[in-house]
Design an enzyme around this catalytic site. Sequence first.
Site, short mmCIF file in Angstrom:
data_model
loop_
_atom_site.label_atom_id
_atom_site.label_comp_id
_atom_site.label_asym_id
_atom_site.label_seq_id
_atom_site.Cartn_x
_atom_site.Cartn_y
_atom_site.Cartn_z
N ILE A 141 54.24 -5.83 -32.01
CA ILE A 141 55.41 -6.73 -31.65
C ILE A 141 54.74 -8.07 -32.49
O ILE A 141 55.37 -9.25 -32.26
CB ILE A 141 55.69 -7.03 -30.40
N THR B 93 48.79 -2.93 -27.15
CA THR B 93 49.99 -2.65 -27.76
C THR B 93 50.46 -4.11 -28.33
O THR B 93 51.32 -3.88 -29.21
CB THR B 93 51.17 -2.20 -26.91
N GLU B 94 49.55 -5.02 -28.80
CA GLU B 94 50.19 -6.52 -29.12
C GLU B 94 50.51 -6.60 -30.70
O GLU B 94 51.55 -7.18 -31.02
CB GLU B 94 49.10 -7.49 -28.68
N VAL B 95 49.93 -5.63 -31.58
CA VAL B 95 50.14 -5.64 -32.85
C VAL B 95 51.25 -4.91 -33.15
O VAL B 95 51.94 -5.38 -34.31
CB VAL B 95 48.96 -4.85 -33.48
#
Length: 258
Positions: free
Chosen positions: A138, A134-136
């Site tokens: 934030i 899910t990094e992208v």
Amino acid sequence: MNNLVLYSVEDRIATITINRPEKRNALNPQLIAELTETFIRASEDDLVKVVILKANSGTFSAGADLEYLQQLQHNTFEENVADSNNLKKLFTTIYYLPKVVIAQVEGHAIAGGCGLATICDIVFATPESNFGYTEVKIGFVPAIVSCFLKQKVNETIAKELLLTGKTFSAEKALQYNLINYVTNSSEIHLTVKEFALNLCRGSSGNSLMITKQLINQTTNPLLEKSLEFAVQINARVRESEDFKKGITSFLNKEKINW
């Protein structure tokens, strides 16, 4: 104060348990360091032939914790390089461990938690488990884990998962070849234990080690070079305005308008 990582050995199987249930087993520098040390301990333990990685409570790992994310905003570039290298060390320790590592995923495995599952040799999950890089979402980049993910799934799937940052079910993870088995929560403990016991009883430890090395080194011969680049990317991205905006909004529980 509870140990962040628990270690036990039975029947030539080491069980490494993430033990931060009050933080949904989220990663921080101390946990990353303790996990690395514990895997090294297992690799040097003559009583151990196979390793199981699991977590206490209903979450495998929710990724980086809030205090950790907050600290990253104030790190220098050099501090971010060092921090990224610590995560790289954990992942490569597991990846190159001379013993088979089995992940027992119960509950969510998100961001860094999903990365942990990705690098294990064999992965079991429950039907209720959710995965996601899910990094992208934030303003971050799944740099280090991308070096490993591309060896497990094809480029089309890797791009979809890493670019959308979407979460997906254990059944989807099975379809993507990210995991090996989906097992009911009431059975997963015994099923994983039996799988590990079968490896211990039915296979040469030296053969398991060399076969794992052979697969890893022939599948991903440029891994070290890719990881060095990923560490630099990780550190650079943390200096970007998008990262600062994303982390601030996430910490304040505000909707991020990209």
